[in-house]
Write a protein that holds these residues in place. Sequence first.
Motif, PDB file in Angstrom:
ATOM      1  N   PHE A  37       0.840  -1.186   0.000  1.00 52.66           N
ATOM      2  CA  PHE A  37       0.000   0.000   0.000  1.00 52.66           C
ATOM      3  C   PHE A  37       0.878   1.239   0.000  1.00 52.66           C
ATOM      4  N   GLU A  38       0.281   2.378  -0.337  1.00 47.60           N
ATOM      5  CA  GLU A  38       1.002   3.641  -0.389  1.00 47.60           C
ATOM      6  C   GLU A  38       0.350   4.646   0.544  1.00 47.60           C
ATOM      7  N   LYS A  39       1.121   5.657   0.904  1.00 49.99           N
ATOM      8  CA  LYS A  39       0.608   6.745   1.717  1.00 49.99           C
ATOM      9  C   LYS A  39      -0.606   7.347   1.018  1.00 49.99           C
ATOM     10  N   GLY A  40      -1.682   7.560   1.763  1.00 43.95           N
ATOM     11  CA  GLY A  40      -2.905   8.119   1.201  1.00 43.95           C
ATOM     12  C   GLY A  40      -3.950   7.078   0.850  1.00 43.95           C
TER      13      GLY A  40
ATOM     14  N   GLU B  10      -6.870   5.899   6.874  1.00 46.65           N
ATOM     15  CA  GLU B  10      -5.957   6.326   5.807  1.00 46.65           C
ATOM     16  C   GLU B  10      -4.519   6.089   6.229  1.00 46.65           C
ATOM     17  N   ILE B  11      -3.739   5.522   5.320  1.00 45.09           N
ATOM     18  CA  ILE B  11      -2.320   5.297   5.589  1.00 45.09           C
ATOM     19  C   ILE B  11      -1.606   6.642   5.548  1.00 45.09           C
ATOM     20  N   THR B  12      -0.900   6.958   6.639  1.00 44.07           N
ATOM     21  CA  THR B  12      -0.180   8.225   6.710  1.00 44.07           C
ATOM     22  C   THR B  12       1.322   8.041   6.682  1.00 44.07           C
TER      23      THR B  12
ATOM     24  N   THR C 154       1.369   3.097   9.346  1.00 43.41           N
ATOM     25  CA  THR C 154       0.663   3.879  10.347  1.00 43.41           C
ATOM     26  C   THR C 154      -0.641   4.311   9.709  1.00 43.41           C
ATOM     27  N   ILE C 155      -1.744   4.064  10.413  1.00 43.18           N
ATOM     28  CA  ILE C 155      -3.069   4.340   9.868  1.00 43.18           C
ATOM     29  C   ILE C 155      -3.823   5.258  10.814  1.00 43.18           C
ATOM     30  N   VAL C 156      -4.439   6.292  10.258  1.00 42.82           N
ATOM     31  CA  VAL C 156      -5.236   7.225  11.039  1.00 42.82           C
ATOM     32  C   VAL C 156      -6.713   6.918  10.811  1.00 42.82           C
ATOM     33  N   PHE C 157      -7.423   6.738  11.932  1.00 45.91           N
ATOM     34  CA  PHE C 157      -8.854   6.490  11.916  1.00 45.91           C
ATOM     35  C   PHE C 157      -9.559   7.728  12.450  1.00 45.91           C
ATOM     36  N   GLU C 158     -10.890   7.741  12.407  1.00 48.24           N
ATOM     37  CA  GLU C 158     -11.657   8.887  12.909  1.00 48.24           C
ATOM     38  C   GLU C 158     -11.334   9.191  14.361  1.00 48.24           C
ATOM     39  N   GLU C 159     -11.137   8.156  15.151  1.00 49.88           N
ATOM     40  CA  GLU C 159     -10.966   8.356  16.592  1.00 49.88           C
ATOM     41  C   GLU C 159      -9.578   7.985  17.091  1.00 49.88           C
TER      42      GLU C 159
ATOM     43  N   ALA D 275      -0.079   2.263  14.764  1.00 49.02           N
ATOM     44  CA  ALA D 275       1.186   2.170  14.036  1.00 49.02           C
ATOM     45  C   ALA D 275       1.697   0.737  14.050  1.00 49.02           C
ATOM     46  N   GLY D 276       2.577   0.431  13.090  1.00 49.46           N
ATOM     47  CA  GLY D 276       3.212  -0.884  13.040  1.00 49.46           C
ATOM     48  C   GLY D 276       2.315  -1.977  12.522  1.00 49.46           C
ATOM     49  N   ILE D 277       1.385  -1.633  11.655  1.00 47.82           N
ATOM     50  CA  ILE D 277       0.431  -2.613  11.111  1.00 47.82           C
ATOM     51  C   ILE D 277       1.043  -3.308   9.897  1.00 47.82           C
TER      52      ILE D 277
END
Length: 69
Positions: free
Chosen positions: A3-6, A24-26, A39-44, A48-50
């Motif tokens: 996967f890629e950032k974004g 979203e992958i950041t 590292t993935i950002v969710f709504e809440e 990291a480290g997935i």
Amino acid sequence: MSFEKGDVVVLNDEHSEFDGEEGEITQVMETMFGDPNYTIVFEEGQEAGIPQDQLELVEEAGGDDEDEA
């Protein structure tokens, strides 16, 4: 599949509070063995480290511009 950032992905990890959620992958990091971790950002929050085998790409809706006439 890497996967890629974004990219927007769904996390599949029953031990995570974000299991089944879209995020979203950041950041993309490489382990010392050459495997990507994300590292993935969710709504809440974020996680990291997935590893990539716990992620599933979300297909973008409306990818076909030809239907808009």
